[in-house]
Scaffold this motif. Structure first.
Motif, mmCIF file in Angstrom:
data_model
loop_
_atom_site.group_PDB
_atom_site.id
_atom_site.type_symbol
_atom_site.label_atom_id
_atom_site.label_comp_id
_atom_site.label_asym_id
_atom_site.label_seq_id
_atom_site.Cartn_x
_atom_site.Cartn_y
_atom_site.Cartn_z
ATOM 1 N N TRP A 122 72.487 75.680 -69.518
ATOM 2 C CA TRP A 122 72.660 74.515 -68.634
ATOM 3 C C TRP A 122 73.432 74.864 -67.362
ATOM 4 O O TRP A 122 73.529 74.036 -66.465
ATOM 5 N N LEU A 123 73.949 76.087 -67.271
ATOM 6 C CA LEU A 123 74.542 76.526 -66.013
ATOM 7 C C LEU A 123 73.508 76.455 -64.891
ATOM 8 O O LEU A 123 73.851 76.174 -63.746
ATOM 9 N N ARG A 124 72.242 76.734 -65.220
ATOM 10 C CA ARG A 124 71.147 76.490 -64.276
ATOM 11 C C ARG A 124 70.665 75.070 -64.517
ATOM 12 O O ARG A 124 69.894 74.786 -65.449
ATOM 13 N N GLU A 133 68.981 65.622 -72.534
ATOM 14 C CA GLU A 133 70.025 66.629 -72.713
ATOM 15 C C GLU A 133 71.204 66.309 -71.800
ATOM 16 O O GLU A 133 71.007 65.886 -70.660
ATOM 17 N N HIS A 134 72.394 66.532 -72.310
ATOM 18 C CA HIS A 134 73.598 66.098 -71.603
ATOM 19 C C HIS A 134 74.624 67.223 -71.597
ATOM 20 O O HIS A 134 75.248 67.514 -72.621
ATOM 21 N N PHE A 135 74.803 67.832 -70.431
ATOM 22 C CA PHE A 135 75.741 68.935 -70.274
ATOM 23 C C PHE A 135 76.501 68.780 -68.969
ATOM 24 O O PHE A 135 76.016 68.156 -68.020
ATOM 25 N N ASP A 160 76.908 86.621 -70.970
ATOM 26 C CA ASP A 160 76.360 86.368 -72.302
ATOM 27 C C ASP A 160 75.720 84.983 -72.367
ATOM 28 O O ASP A 160 76.411 83.982 -72.196
ATOM 29 N N LEU A 161 74.401 84.942 -72.623
ATOM 30 C CA LEU A 161 73.734 83.655 -72.864
ATOM 31 C C LEU A 161 74.127 83.186 -74.264
ATOM 32 O O LEU A 161 73.494 83.503 -75.259
ATOM 33 N N HIS A 162 75.205 82.431 -74.304
ATOM 34 C CA HIS A 162 75.836 82.029 -75.560
ATOM 35 C C HIS A 162 75.191 80.780 -76.150
ATOM 36 O O HIS A 162 75.139 80.613 -77.365
ATOM 37 N N GLY A 163 74.740 79.897 -75.264
ATOM 38 C CA GLY A 163 74.085 78.671 -75.694
ATOM 39 C C GLY A 163 72.660 78.650 -75.180
ATOM 40 O O GLY A 163 72.427 78.514 -73.977
ATOM 41 N N ALA A 164 71.691 78.797 -76.075
ATOM 42 C CA ALA A 164 70.285 78.895 -75.689
ATOM 43 C C ALA A 164 69.602 77.532 -75.747
ATOM 44 O O ALA A 164 70.052 76.626 -76.467
ATOM 45 N N PRO A 165 68.518 77.351 -75.016
ATOM 46 C CA PRO A 165 67.786 76.075 -75.050
ATOM 47 C C PRO A 165 67.353 75.723 -76.476
ATOM 48 O O PRO A 165 66.826 76.571 -77.203
ATOM 49 N N GLY A 176 76.626 74.743 -77.558
ATOM 50 C CA GLY A 176 76.796 73.626 -76.631
ATOM 51 C C GLY A 176 76.412 72.291 -77.217
ATOM 52 O O GLY A 176 76.652 71.258 -76.594
ATOM 53 N N GLN A 177 75.841 72.320 -78.426
ATOM 54 C CA GLN A 177 75.380 71.073 -79.047
ATOM 55 C C GLN A 177 75.392 71.236 -80.556
ATOM 56 O O GLN A 177 75.324 72.357 -81.065
ATOM 57 N N MET A 178 75.464 70.139 -81.264
ATOM 58 C CA MET A 178 75.417 70.193 -82.727
ATOM 59 C C MET A 178 73.997 69.853 -83.184
ATOM 60 O O MET A 178 73.738 68.826 -83.818
ATOM 61 N N ALA A 179 73.074 70.720 -82.837
ATOM 62 C CA ALA A 179 71.664 70.482 -83.149
ATOM 63 C C ALA A 179 71.445 70.489 -84.656
ATOM 64 O O ALA A 179 71.982 71.352 -85.356
ATOM 65 N N PRO A 180 70.653 69.558 -85.182
ATOM 66 C CA PRO A 180 70.423 69.524 -86.629
ATOM 67 C C PRO A 180 69.649 70.723 -87.144
ATOM 68 O O PRO A 180 69.731 71.049 -88.331
#
Length: 400
Positions: A122-124, A133-135, A160-165, A176-180
Motif C-alpha cells: 500500500w506504499l504505492r 482496502e484501508h491503509f 522488504d515487501l513485508h505486507g503483500a496484496p 497489514g491486515q488480519m485476513a481470514p
C-alpha cells in the motif's frame, strides 16, 4: 543510476549467484568516507525497523494507543476505524517519530551497518482497492527520508515487501491486515505485487535517498510448503525476477548495479526458491531463525547455546539471517529461569552464539531495533543499554 553508483568501487566477483558483498563487491561509504563494513569483515550486521511502516501492535502498544488505534488488530483495522484523513494524520506523526535520524546515528555507533525496512504494498497507493482496502497514505516521503539518513550514514538497506496484496499469511498484523485466509496466491494479487516491485525498483535506481538500497525482498514469510507455496515459486518468483530485471535493462542499469532479489531460503519451508528460476544473477536469500518456536530444540539454556553455536544455516547462498531474537517460548519466558533482568549472562552468551553461526553466512539482521515491551529480548536498542549486546560487536565473548 545504479543502487550504489554514486559511492561505489566495483570489485570482481567469482560466481553469479554468490557475487554479492557490500564491502568486497560494492564499496559503500558514509558521507565522511567511513566504510562500516571494514570492521565486520564484510558481514551484514543489522536491525529490522519493526513497526515503522508496517505496525505490529504487540511491539508498541503505547504508541499504537496514542495513535488512536488501541484495540485494533492491524493497520487496516485502525484506518477503517479512524477514517482515512484522521488515520493519515496519526500514521504520519508515527512515521516521523518512531525511527529518527538519532536512531540511525545510534545504530552506527553500535557497529551496525544495515537496516531492513519492512513495507507494505500500500506504499504505492494506486494499488489499493479504494472501495474495500484501508491503509494509511503518505508513507513514501517518510521512507525516502529514512533511507536518505541511512545512506548518508553509509548503511546498507534491504527493502522488504513485508505486507503483500491479499496477505501472504492469515491473521497476522505483519501483513497489514488480519485476513481470514492467505489471499496472495492468485494471479491478480501477484500482478499487484509485481507492479509494486517494478515501481520500487525504479525509485531505487533514480531517487538519491535510495542509493544504498541494494536488495529488494519480494515477499516476507510466505506460507510454508503446500500448493500455495508451489504456485508462488512457479509463478511469482520467476515473474518477479523478469519484471525487476526488465525495469533495470530498460533504464540502462549496468549489471553490476542490479538489485539483489531476495527470497526466503529453503530452510524457511516454502520449498526450493530456485526451483523454477533460470537466472540466479544477484539472487539472495532470507533465513528467519527463532529458536522460540523451534520445538525440536530442548528448552534449556545449555541447549540453546549449543544449538546456536552449531547451527548450520547453509541452504542457499548468499543467505542473510534476516530475523532472529533472544526471545524464548511463551510458556517459560516469564519464569525466573529465563527472566531477562536476572539472566543477563545467559542472554549475552546466546547473542554471541547466534552471531557466531549467522556470520558463517552473509550476516544477520536482528528483530527488531526498538520495542515498548520492557524486554530487551526483542529490542536491540534495549539489549545494548542493558549490557547484553556490546557497543563494539568485535568484543563479543567467544562462547562456541
Amino acid at each position: 543510476m545504479g543502487a550504489f553508483s554514486k559511492i561505489i568501487a566495483l570489485g570482481a566477483f567469482s560466481t553469479l549467484a554468490a557475487a554479492w558483498l557490500p564491502k568486497t563487491n560494492k564499496e559503500i561509504t558514509a558521507s565522511d568516507g567511513t566504510n562500516l563494513f571494514t570492521t565486520s569483515n564484510g558481514k551484514i550486521r543489522g536491525v529490522n525497523l519493526g513497526s515503522q511502516f508496517v505496525f505490529e501492535p504487540w511491539i508498541g502498544e503505547s504508541a499504537w494507543s496514542d495513535m488512536g488505534c488501541g484495540g485494533q488488530a492491524s493497520e487496516f483495522d485502525c484506518v477503517s476505524s479512524l477514517g482515512q484523513d484522521a488515520a493519515n494524520s496519526a500514521f504520519q506523526k508515527h512515521w516521523g517519530s518512531w525511527i529518527t535520524q538519532d536512531d540511525i546515528t545510534e545504530m552506527v555507533s553500535y557497529g551496525l551497518n544495515t537496516i531492513r525496512v519492512p513495507v507494505g504494498y500500500w506504499l504505492r497507493e494506486d494499488l489499493v482497492y479504494a472501495d474495500s482496502e484501508h491503509f494509511p497514505q503518505g508513507g513514501l516521503d517518510y521512507v525516502k527520508k529514512l533511507c536518505g539518513w541511512a545512506s548518508d550514514a553509509g548503511m546498507y538497506i534491504i527493502m522488504d515487501l513485508h505486507g503483500a496484496p491479499g496477505a501472504q499469511i492469515a491473521e497476522n498484523a505483519f501483513t497489514g491486515q488480519m485476513a481470514p485466509e492467505a489471499g496472495f496466491y492468485v494471479d491478480y494479487q501477484y500482478e499487484r505485487a509485481l507492479k509494486f516491485l517494478e515501481w520500487m525498483t525504479g525509485l531505487i535506481h533514480t531517487v538519491n535517498e535510495f542509493r544504498n538500497v541494494g536488495m529488494l525482498e519480494v515477499v516476507n514469510e510466505p506460507v510454508r510448503d503446500n500448493d500455495k507455496a508451489t504456485s508462488m515459486r512457479q509463478n511469482y518468483y520467476p515473474k518477479a525476477f523478469e519484471r525487476i530485471r526488465a525495469n533495470e535493462t530498460s533504464a540502462g542499469i549496468d549489471k553490476n548495479d542490479y538489485l539483489h532479489i531476495q527470497m526466503m531460503d529453503e530452510l524457511w519451508g516454502s520449498g526450493d526458491p530456485n526451483q523454477y528460476l533460470d537466472d540466479l544473477y544477484y539472487a539472495a536469500y532470507d533465513d528467519h531463525r527463532y529458536l522460540k518456536w523451534d520445538t525440536s530444540v530442548n528448552v534449556s539454556r545449555d541447549s540453546y547455546i549449543n544449538e546456536s553455536c552449531n547451527d548450520n544455516r547453509d541452504s542457499n547462498t548468499p543467505t542473510i539471517v534476516g530475523e532472529w531474537s533472544l526471545s524464548v517460548p511463551d510458556d517459560v519466558q516469564s519464569t525466573s529461569d529465563w527472566d531477562p533482568s536476572s539472566n543477563t549472562d545467559f542472554y549475552t552468551k546466546w547473542f554471541a552464539a547466534q552471531v557466531h553461526s549467522y556470520e558463517k553466512q552473509q550476516g544477520w539482521v536482528f528483530w527488531t531495533w526498538k520495542a515498548q515491551l520492557n524486554d530487551y529480548r526483542w529490542s536491540y536498542q534495549d539489549a545494548v543499554k542493558s549490557g547484553v549486546i556490546p557497543k563494539d560487536l568485535n568484543l563479543l565473548e567467544s562462547v562456541c
